[in-house]
Design a protein around this motif. Structure first.
Motif: not given
Length: 299
Positions: A20, A23-24, A27-28, A30-31, A128, A175, A177
């Motif tokens: 995780t 993955a986080e 994701w961050v 990409r954002q 995070n 997080t 997110a």
């Protein structure tokens, strides 16, 4: 003592933590690339430092769990009370353990000796999932806060299991997110929003939101602050190192330096046990004298 008798929910969860965290971070990234979202995200040095602290904490915990469990067991056998292990006992333990965590967490922010152990968890300037595993290598300061549970007649197995449930719950709230959850959830439970405020160094957020699972204790005892401005993560005086050993022990070293200074016993004890921001009056900046009014001649 045979470690096989001590429940362990944390070690089996380590692969989930690693997956995780990765993955986080992706994701961050990409954002940020797609929408320019202003999230703090990860840096590899900081994330590796957090993971190193987590692995060190697990290693220390192997031995400390035996000592802590033995202590709870000894007290459990001394008390005549027995709560049993039925559903209602677990419900009561859920609330009482969470209250014990609140007391533990609050004292570890408000007394410097305890803060020296807990400051590790707040030493990252990022927020995070890796921050969740940035844990202390000196867990010995926490044991006493769960002693009442053993004296009330909760078995050691139940106590350490519920402690682990609380820690697992607190993992996911580290997080950026997740922004806000539905109002009833935000009112009852500790959430990413509430815990972001707790990890911030903004003046408005200092010494607030000590919750483990339930935010109701902060609401009851006047330590709740909602997330009202963008958090600035880290300490009021941040570290300039990613060295795990320095992260783990820097505040203990600072206490030792302060205690070694010349001064009365009360001052030395103050450096150890009072609020981490406390300074003796002689070390505080003198107050400015009141302005002198200009003299006026008598008529």
């Amino acid at each position: 003592m045979d470690m096989s008798h001590i429940p362990d929910l944390i070690t089996p969860a380590i692969p989930v933590f690693v997956i995780t965290i990765i993955a986080e971070a992706l994701w961050v990234k990409r954002q940020r690339a797609e929408a320019g979202v202003t999230l703090k995200g990860h840096t590899w040095k900081d994330t590796l430092a957090s993971i190193s602290m987590g692995l060190g904490s697990v290693a220390v915990g192997v031995g400390w769990k035996v000592v802590a469990f033995a202590g709870y067991a000894g007290l459990y056998h001394l008390t005549p009370l027995r709560m049993g292990s039925g559903p209602w006992a677990w419900v009561l333990l859920f609330f009482l353990e969470d209250l014990c965590y609140y007391a533990f967490h609050r004292v570890h922010h408000e007394s410097r000796l305890f803060w020296a152990s807990h400051v590790v968890h707040h030493s990252s300037q990022h927020y995070n999932l890796s921050t969740a595993v940035r844990q202390t290598w000196t867990p010995m300061t926490g044991w006493v806060f769960w002693v009442p549970l053993a004296l009330l007649g909760f078995s050691p197995e139940m106590i350490v299991t519920q402690q682990a449930v609380s820690l697992l719950y607190q993992y996911w709230i580290h997080t950026e997110a997740i922004h806000r959850l539905p109002r009833p959830v935000e009112w009852l439970f500790n959430t990413p929003s509430h815990h972001r405020a707790h990890h911030a160094s903004n003046a408005v957020y200092l010494d607030t939101n000590y919750a483990g699972i339930l935010i109701i204790w902060d609401r009851l005892f006047g330590t709740f602050t909602p997330e009202v401005e963008r958090p600035v993560y880290g300490l009021t005086k941040n570290l300039s190192t990613y060295n795990p050993v320095r992260i783990a022990f820097h505040e203990f070293a600072a206490i030792a330096r302060d205690v070694a200074r010349p001064g009365p016993l009360g001052q030395r004890l103050g450096y150890v046990f009072r609020n981490p921001a406390w300074k003796p009056k002689t070390a505080q900046a003198p107050e400015a004298p009141p302005p002198v009014e200009a003299a006026h001649p008598s008529p």
